[in-house]
Scaffold this motif. Structure first.
Motif, PDB file in Angstrom:
ATOM      1  N   ALA A 155      25.714  30.895  48.677  1.00  0.00           N
ATOM      2  CA  ALA A 155      25.742  31.566  47.400  1.00  0.00           C
ATOM      3  C   ALA A 155      24.158  31.288  46.863  1.00  0.00           C
ATOM      4  N   LEU A 156      23.645  30.236  47.101  1.00  0.00           N
ATOM      5  CA  LEU A 156      22.064  30.092  46.616  1.00  0.00           C
ATOM      6  C   LEU A 156      21.320  31.247  47.134  1.00  0.00           C
TER       7      LEU A 156
ATOM      8  N   ALA B  72      38.712  34.911  43.145  1.00  0.00           N
ATOM      9  CA  ALA B  72      37.977  35.432  44.175  1.00  0.00           C
ATOM     10  C   ALA B  72      36.651  36.251  43.536  1.00  0.00           C
ATOM     11  N   PHE B  73      35.584  35.868  43.729  1.00  0.00           N
ATOM     12  CA  PHE B  73      34.151  36.970  43.297  1.00  0.00           C
ATOM     13  C   PHE B  73      34.209  37.776  44.596  1.00  0.00           C
ATOM     14  N   GLU B  74      34.475  38.941  44.287  1.00  0.00           N
ATOM     15  CA  GLU B  74      34.540  39.957  45.246  1.00  0.00           C
ATOM     16  C   GLU B  74      33.146  40.350  45.733  1.00  0.00           C
ATOM     17  N   GLU B  75      31.989  40.281  44.794  1.00  0.00           N
ATOM     18  CA  GLU B  75      30.706  40.318  45.385  1.00  0.00           C
ATOM     19  C   GLU B  75      30.136  39.548  46.504  1.00  0.00           C
ATOM     20  N   PHE B  76      30.666  38.237  46.220  1.00  0.00           N
ATOM     21  CA  PHE B  76      30.082  37.261  47.043  1.00  0.00           C
ATOM     22  C   PHE B  76      31.119  37.246  48.575  1.00  0.00           C
ATOM     23  N   GLU B  77      32.293  37.373  48.127  1.00  0.00           N
ATOM     24  CA  GLU B  77      33.094  37.763  49.425  1.00  0.00           C
ATOM     25  C   GLU B  77      32.715  38.701  50.390  1.00  0.00           C
TER      26      GLU B  77
ATOM     27  N   LEU C 245      39.868  30.741  47.624  1.00  0.00           N
ATOM     28  CA  LEU C 245      40.013  29.940  46.141  1.00  0.00           C
ATOM     29  C   LEU C 245      39.019  28.721  46.284  1.00  0.00           C
ATOM     30  N   ALA C 246      38.973  27.984  47.516  1.00  0.00           N
ATOM     31  CA  ALA C 246      38.203  26.970  47.564  1.00  0.00           C
ATOM     32  C   ALA C 246      36.777  27.567  47.749  1.00  0.00           C
ATOM     33  N   ARG C 247      36.469  28.529  48.397  1.00  0.00           N
ATOM     34  CA  ARG C 247      35.120  28.953  48.529  1.00  0.00           C
ATOM     35  C   ARG C 247      34.553  29.534  47.043  1.00  0.00           C
ATOM     36  N   SER C 248      35.525  30.158  46.233  1.00  0.00           N
ATOM     37  CA  SER C 248      34.890  30.320  44.885  1.00  0.00           C
ATOM     38  C   SER C 248      34.917  29.121  43.936  1.00  0.00           C
ATOM     39  N   ARG C 249      35.375  28.082  44.222  1.00  0.00           N
ATOM     40  CA  ARG C 249      35.159  26.802  43.767  1.00  0.00           C
ATOM     41  C   ARG C 249      33.703  26.285  43.992  1.00  0.00           C
TER      42      ARG C 249
ATOM     43  N   ARG D 278      22.243  38.688  36.168  1.00  0.00           N
ATOM     44  CA  ARG D 278      22.326  38.987  37.462  1.00  0.00           C
ATOM     45  C   ARG D 278      23.213  37.996  38.057  1.00  0.00           C
ATOM     46  N   SER D 279      24.138  37.245  37.487  1.00  0.00           N
ATOM     47  CA  SER D 279      25.111  36.545  38.214  1.00  0.00           C
ATOM     48  C   SER D 279      26.063  37.207  38.780  1.00  0.00           C
ATOM     49  N   MET D 280      27.127  36.554  39.145  1.00  0.00           N
ATOM     50  CA  MET D 280      28.065  37.182  40.058  1.00  0.00           C
ATOM     51  C   MET D 280      29.153  37.840  38.912  1.00  0.00           C
ATOM     52  N   ARG D 281      29.430  39.059  39.342  1.00  0.00           N
ATOM     53  CA  ARG D 281      30.316  39.631  38.495  1.00  0.00           C
ATOM     54  C   ARG D 281      31.758  39.285  38.587  1.00  0.00           C
ATOM     55  N   GLY D 282      31.979  38.780  37.265  1.00  0.00           N
ATOM     56  CA  GLY D 282      33.522  38.101  36.888  1.00  0.00           C
ATOM     57  C   GLY D 282      33.351  36.556  36.644  1.00  0.00           C
TER      58      GLY D 282
END
Length: 1492
Positions: A66-67, A334-339, A403-407, A467-471
């Motif tokens: 994510a970083l 879930a953050f779809e962009e990161f997924e 869900l854990a990854r979003s966290r 420019r952060s994650m959408r959502g």
């Protein structure tokens, strides 16, 4: 045998970056399952030994990626970002990098990594490092550069490592503490928990909470707010923490202890479910105990405050075991962009770069394969095992993994954009939006970054330009120094086992956003009966120190209130929204409003002060009742109804004892409550605004229409007549204010250029609408509408200012292009808008003039829960503010001081009660004088209420904030509190970043405005006074209902007009305002126009059958004003009534411009595009002879060249070969001087001295030096002095001469003066004029005009208001007195004919005669009247000018007038003229008045 760490523990992302951020990961967990990791985000588990690293952790790898992903988004300088196109990096021209360290779950390794980047932490400020850095790619940075910006701690090590935290503070290293389990503020997580519990409808619940500080804070919120949500907590169990350093821990004993605690929570009563507030290893151990106690736990629903970091399989097992498992987490799941990015990493072809090494190692570990066949693993028996080659990295995941990854990714994304946004704000201010890292930014210290930008930062992830994650919602609050993720949407998720496999699905049950709960999956809510209010006998009411006590069961308390009885049955009631309302608005939340609590304490303090006062109610005891409305209209009306019926539960009070109500209600609730109380003659005083005013419904604050009037007065003061308006369309108060503003502005001739409305929308739509509005405002500002009046709610103000900020940052708007004017909504809450101050060029806001009461402030700051037992809400607020009560707050730290909030409502409360006290004292003194200062027992209650209301509305009482002034209610039933005018100013600061503050520049009270110098700031940092700037229409003004100019219209039925510009009034204090009358000179000018017009219209030979009209514009000696007014008439931007009379510019047949210099030039510049023949009566500048530059201009006064030659002729006549010249540095006098010197040089005459006096010089000392030099020139033979002086120079010059003569230093006859202006206004006696000669054009008196003027009277001359003003000033009369006595006529008026009279009247006459010549040509055969061709002929302008210039006529004084080809009057002078100055007739005034 030593083992080598083949996996690097540090990765540098974007090594070529200009600035770096240090990031810590807890790489490992110990193999002992009970010991906590000490971190939340971990890249790998702990290995063997003191520093070994174990297996990779999925949450840590997700956070690491994510970083990487977020950093790439921030550094992207071209291309697409989702649906957006970007053209530069997040901080334009600046690229960032990351030093990522894997602490392997060990604080020591984390400290080592921080020390590598910040050597000062490791070796001190004076030590030079002798140890090589473990990572050669990292350049050491000193403490005062920004090569390394700070530390982003995802492990918690910077807080737990011995000594590291203090060193970081000591050396001012910015640190973001971002352990994921503590990312949400405890208050926010706790509120979400209790709101979810309220919706779940559990009959009762148990609470299991860990004992770490964060978990206890969350648990306290739950226990405190549970009763308000009808949540019944039957048991609260504290769970001991697991400490990694405790060698005495026995895993078996720990397991037994946890199982016992779980059984206690389950068996302590009939509960519907258990709430678990814990994280990390404590949470995992609780879940293991739940699994072990399956026989006791399977029938309950378990609600977890957070998801465990590891061992998700345990969570899946629990979900299959219990009745229901629910988890609190951020939304969305879930953050779809990161997924999508995560899926791209699961590719065996992923390039094995250093950045990807951690990811590839984790994927090989999870898949049990290897990309390198040489890698081997050993079996336990020592045999070598070859892992299979990796063919695919696709992971078998379910929704719980997502869900854990979003966290896991929340903390790194939030942390990165927190520090980058702070850097961007610093870049904006220091680099002024110039690309790249400017020197000021590079020199910024860590301390400055921390204190000025990172600490006070406020931003939203879903804000514009993010420019952060959408959502991702929420962001950082300015008040939150911990940089936690505040305001994010929180979800409640149901973990549902899937049949036939080991996976689970995740369903979002509810969401919590800004105190609002939305149920998304009603089918997942349990079908359980709720616990009715007041019947939950097993529910706990817990004190603030409940963690120190055993589990208890108590009965809930009754509704809280404050009641101070009165032995004299005189009670004042206060209705205050002490608690914030519930989400549905029907009841109370658990949050105490600190500002309202302060009002309550002011209410109680004022009652105490009155009871101790020697003069207010000295013999009467005043009682008080305070009720909490919670901001709920339903609750408020129930309380008022119960009060009226004397049926408040548990409170023994009768309505007859209630004398007045002091309320803090919203306008509509105040109206409804006031109407109910008014019907009983009970007076209510609302602290804030009220929508209905009546004798019994009073209002302390200034009404919104008064603020609108003040804003219009400010605009008039500034001379601004063209402004824009923005209003919150759904807010009743602001809509009323805007309507009042429009009405008063129209009456004051102020045009509203743009009228915009802001509607309540979702944040994204509101931002888009605001951006569109700003674009419109920018367009109008370019057209002259600099002023912008705002009638907005505070939230709408923020939305609009954000859009303004965006426009300024992108240079679409320059700060000085808009000056904002706002009512007290802004002024009273200015601290909440500080983030925008640096982007605003000019701000004028109103603020309630009620100031703080110092004695109350001192009292309030000394309050503590122990000292303030009468207020039950104070303890709640104390705990809410400080997190402790009683002994908890005394553990080695000073006792907190309750914060005082400076706001107008607090002194208003005190003022309302003191006004009531004074009124009741008056009532007792007047109606009960025989009862020793007490109320008459036999006085009917209705009579008491009626008379008390009369005294209350009419009694003056000293202001509690300013005893030298008085407070009283007005006839409109609101307080006469003043309004202050504040201006936003930038102050010099020792820091690099500027500081802004609001400065009081004016006051509005009793409909009178006083305003000082209000400043505005240009985009380049320079300043200007607002009154010297303009906000007037420059272009596209036809749609604006512009104000009528200051004019006199003499109507013409034939629609033929002459325009005249002259100054009736002096120049006002502002460029577009008029001052007082210019004596009678202006009136004489107007009357000369009217007189000449009458002569023309009555002359049968000139324009027979035609009535010529006129438009006289008052210039007020202001070139700005006359240009504006004249432009408005010529372009049709006048009122509709005037446009009907003057339909087009074609009706203007000619123009007469009085005045001289720049004023005339401005007028001619306006008329020339229309080819209007213009006669200037006094313009003398030589430049006007340029017929190409001024093709339609004619002049009656001789030009400066003629004046100069006239003086030269006089010198030649007297054979004065040497002389001195003293002249003002004005355009006119300098021009005359040049022509004089040129003319004398051709005849051999020589000026020995030429002295130019600067225009700004008026001091006598300067004139004394001039006289010294004149004496020196006289000694050299130059006894003749040509004095060409402006009036403000002539006075000091001649007064200095008089003083020198009085001292015997100058004698009569020493010097001879030739002047172009009369010295009479500046000398005391005619003897002082001896030796002076004045050369000027002959100015004849016109007896006919003088007779006309003296025949005027107010009774027979009502043509225009200026004459009324002149009359009142002349006779110092008003009203009827202006028609009696000496004021009846002007027969005894000492008239001195003004110089402008002859030329003005002559110009009118010439234009009329020229028009007659054109009428004869355009209308042949028409003996009288007009024809269409008179103005329809395309050449009529040219013909009019030709006939005017070629006309030989006589002026009203009988002197002939003929114009030269250069456009000035050239009639030859009489044959006996002694001064043949280019043909002009001249008057030589010598000595005491002789003619030559």
């Amino acid at each position: 045998m030593d083992t080598c760490e083949i996996r690097p523990r540090q990765v540098t992302l974007n090594p070529d970056a200009q600035a770096f951020i240090v990031t810590l990961f807890a790489s490992s967990l110990t193999t002992f399952a009970l010991l906590p990791a000490g971190v939340v985000v971990s890249a790998s588990q702990a290995g063997d030994g003191l520093y070994g690293c174990g297996q990779w952790r999925g949450a840590g790898i997700a956070a690491y990626n994510a970083l990487r992903w977020s950093l790439a988004r921030a550094n992207l300088d071209t291309g697409g970002l989702g649906s957006r196109i970007v053209s530069d990096s997040f901080v334009p021209g600046v690229k960032f990098g990351l030093h990522v360290y894997d602490s392997c779950g060990r604080d020591s390794r984390a400290a080592e990594g921080v020390g590598e980047v910040f050597p000062v932490l490791r070796e001190g400020p004076s030590s030079a490092s002798s140890c090589p850095s473990a990572s050669s790619s990292i350049s050491s940075s000193s403490n005062d550069t920004l090569q390394s910006l700070g530390v982003m701690d995802l492990t918690g090590a910077t807080a737990t490592h011995p000594g590291l935290a203090s060193l970081l503070r000591q050396y001012k290293v910015p640190v973001l503490h971002l352990p994921p389990d503590k990312l949400l503020p405890p208050l926010h997580r706790g509120q979400a928990l209790v709101e979810f519990l309220g919706q779940l409808g559990w009959t009762s619940a148990s609470l299991l909470t860990a004992q770490d500080q964060y978990s206890l804070s969350v648990a306290k919120v739950v226990t405190e707010e549970a009763p308000a949500r009808n949540v019944c907590l039957s048991t609260v169990v504290k769970v001991p923490s697991l400490t990694q350093d405790d060698p005495s821990l026995d895993p078996a004993q720990v397991e037994l202890q946890y199982r016992h605690l779980v059984r206690t929570a389950v068996a302590s009563g009939r509960v519907s479910g258990v709430v678990v507030v814990a994280t990390g290893q404590v949470l995992l151990q609780i879940l293991r105990a739940v699994q072990a106690e399956s026989s006791n736990t399977r029938g309950l629903v378990w609600l977890l405050s957070d998801l465990p970091e590891d061992d998700l399989d345990l969570v899946r097992d629990i979900a299959r075991l219990v009745k229901g498992l629910q988890v609190v987490g951020t939304a969305p799941p879930a953050f779809e962009e990161f997924e999508e990015h995560w899926r791209t990493l699961q590719d065996v072809k992923l390039e094995p770069t250093p950045d990807n090494e951690w990811v590839l190692s984790y994927l090989q570990q999870e898949k049990g394969c290897s990309l390198d066949p040489e890698l081997v693993d050993k079996e336990e028996n020592g045999t070598v095992k070859l892992p299979p080659v990796c063919l695919s990295f696709r992971m078998k995941e379910d929704e719980l993994d997502v869900l854990a990854r979003s966290r896991a990714v929340l903390a790194p994304v939030h942390g990165l954009f927190t520090i980058l946004t702070a850097l961007k704000n610093a870049w904006r201010l220091k680099c002024r939006n110039r690309r790249g890292a400017c020197p000021k930014l590079q020199k910024m210290s860590h301390e400055e970054l921390l204190s000025d930008y990172l600490g006070p930062l406020r931003f939203q992830h879903n804000g514009p330009g993010s420019r952060s994650m959408r959502g991702l919602t929420g962001g950082k609050l300015r008040s939150d120094s911990t940089s936690r993720l505040s305001g994010s949407v929180v979800g409640l998720y149901g973990i549902l086992p899937e049949r036939g496999n080991n996976t689970v699905s995740v369903r979002q049950v509810m969401s919590f956003d800004n105190s609002t709960v939305d149920v998304l999956s009603p089918a997942l809510l349990p079908r359980a009966s709720t616990c009715p209010k007041g019947t939950c006998e097993t529910c706990l009411t817990l004190s603030s120190d409940f963690m120190e006590q055993q589990n208890v069961t108590v009965v809930s308390e009754a509704e809280q209130h404050i009641f101070m009885p009165s032995v004299d049955h005189v009670v004042v009631v206060g209705l205050f929204p002490i608690h914030e309302p519930s989400p549905d608005g029907a009841d109370c939340s658990v949050k105490v409003n600190g500002a309202t609590l302060q009002e309550v304490e002011a209410f109680l303090w004022a009652v105490d002060q009155i009871n101790q006062h020697a003069q207010l109610l000295p013999s009467t005891s005043l009682g008080a009742l305070v009720l909490d409305t919670c901001g709920s209209r339903i609750r408020t009306m129930n309380q008022v109804t119960s009060l009226v019926k004397s049926s408040l539960p548990g409170i023994n009070i009768n309505l007859d004892d209630v004398r007045v109500l002091v309320t803090s209600l919203d306008p509509e609730t105040a109206r409804v409550a006031g109407e109910m109380l008014s019907s009983l003659n009970v007076t209510s005083i609302n602290i804030g605004p009220s929508q209905a005013h009546s004798p019994y419904t009073l209002q302390m604050s200034p009404p919104i229409n008064m603020e609108a009037e003040a804003m219009v007065q400010i605009l008039r003061f500034l001379g601004w007549d063209y402004v824009s308006l923005v209003v919150s369309s759904e807010d009743t108060e602001n809509v009323a204010g805007a309507e009042a503003f429009r009405t008063v502005a129209q009456a004051s001739r102020i045009c509203v250029a743009l009228d915009l409305k802001m509607a309540p929308l979702d944040p994204q739509a509101a931002a888009i609408l605001a951006d569109q509005m700003v674009e419109q405002l920018i367009e109008k500002a370019a057209g002259g509408a600099r002023g912008l009046a705002l009638f907005l709610t505070l939230e709408d103000t923020r939305v609009l200012l954000r859009a303004v900020q965006r426009a300024v940052v992108t240079s679409r708007l320059l700060r000085h292009q808009l000056v904002l004017l706002a009512p007290s909504t802004w002024g009273n809450n200015k601290e909440m808008l500080q983030e925008f101050e640096g982007d605003l060029g000019g701000v004028l806001v109103l603020r309630d003039g009620q100031r703080d009461v110092r004695d109350f402030i001192a009292h309030y700051r000394l309050l503590t829960p122990e000292k303030n037992t009468r207020n039950p809400w104070f303890t709640q607020y104390w705990r809410q503010e400080f997190g402790c009560v009683g002994e908890d707050c005394h553990e080695g730290v000073p006792l907190p001081v309750v914060p005082y909030i400076s706001m107008p409502s607090t002194p208003r409360v005190v003022q309302a009660l003191f006004s009531f006290g004074a009124a009741l004292t008056q009532l007792i003194e007047h109606l009960c004088p025989q009862h020793d200062g007490t109320l008459c027992p036999g006085l009917p209650k209705w009579r008491q209420r009626t008379v008390l209301n009369e005294f209350l509305r009419n009694t003056e009482v000293s202001r509690v904030d300013k005893p030298s002034e008085y407070f009283q209610f007005t006839e409109n039933f609101h307080g006469n509190a003043p309004l202050e005018v504040l201006s936003l100013v930038r102050r010099p600061s020792s820091q690099l970043s500027p500081t802004y503050e609001y400065e009081k520049v004016g006051r509005y009270v009793d409909s009178r405005l006083t305003l000082g110098n209000a400043m505005m700031e240009y985009h380049n940092g320079s300043f200007a006074r607002m009154d010297q700037m303009a906000s007037t229409c420059l272009s596209s003004c036809s749609t604006c209902q512009h104000q009528a100019s200051d004019y006199l219209l003499v109507d013409s039925p034939d629609k033929l007009y002459l325009a005249v510009t002259l100054s009736v009034h002096q120049k006002g204090e502002r460029p577009l305002e008029c001052g007082s009358l210019d004596g009678d000179k202006g009136i004489q000018g107007v009357e000369s126009v009217l007189w000449a017009l009458d002569r023309l219209n009555n002359d049968p030979k000139v324009l027979p059958g035609v009535t010529l009209g006129a438009i006289v514009l008052d210039a007020c000696r202001s070139k700005e004003k006359i240009v504006r007014d004249l432009t408005n008439f010529l372009t049709g931007r006048t009122s509709e009534s005037v446009r009907k009379k003057v339909p087009s510019v074609d009706t203007i047949m000619g123009l007469v411009a009085t005045g001289e210099g720049e004023d005339v030039r401005q007028v001619v510049d306006v008329t020339q595009p229309y080819a209007i023949t213009t006669i200037a009566t006094q313009a003398t500048a030589t430049a006007y002879a340029n017929t190409h530059r001024f093709p339609t201009m004619l002049r009656l006064a001789p030009p400066n060249s003629v004046v100069g030659r006239a003086i030269a002729s006089l010198l030649l006549y007297w054979r004065w070969e040497v002389f001195s010249i003293v002249y003002s540095e004005s355009n006119t006098q300098t021009d005359i001087q040049k022509h004089l010197v040129k003319a004398t040089e051709t005849h051999g005459l020589k000026p020995i001295m030429k002295e130019a006096i600067p225009l700004k010089v008026e001091e006598g000392e300067y004139m004394l030096a001039v006289w010294r030099r004149l004496a020196e020139a006289a000694a050299a033979g130059a006894r003749v002095v040509v004095a060409l002086l402006e009036p403000h120079h002539a006075g000091p010059f001649l007064q200095t001469a008089a003083a020198l003569r009085a001292r015997g230093l100058v004698h009569q006859g020493d010097l001879v003066f030739i002047m172009a202006e009369s010295p009479w206004p500046y000398i005391n006696h005619e003897s002082e004029a001896l030796g002076m000669m004045v050369v000027r054009p002959i100015n004849s008196h016109v007896p006919e005009f003088q007779s006309y003027f003296k025949s005027l009277s107010l009774a027979n001359h009502t043509a225009y208001p200026w004459f009324h003003e002149f009359w009142a000033q002349t006779f110092r009369c008003q009203g009827a007195s202006c028609f009696t006595g000496a004021a009846r006529n002007l027969s005894n008026y000492k008239l001195q004919q003004a110089e402008e009279v002859v030329n003005t009247a002559s110009a009118i006459t010439i234009l009329g005669r020229a028009l007659e010549r054109w009428r004869r040509e355009a209308c042949p055969g028409l003996a009288s009247g007009v024809c269409e061709e008179l103005t329809s002929d395309s050449q009529f302008r040219d013909k009019l000018f030709m006939y005017t210039r070629s006309l030989t006529s006589h002026g009203v004084d009988g002197r002939p007038i003929t114009f030269t080809v250069e456009g000035h009057n050239s009639v030859c002078c009489p044959a006996d003229t002694q001064l043949p100055a280019h043909g002009e007739s001249w008057e030589l005034w010598a000595g005491a008045g002789g003619d030559v």
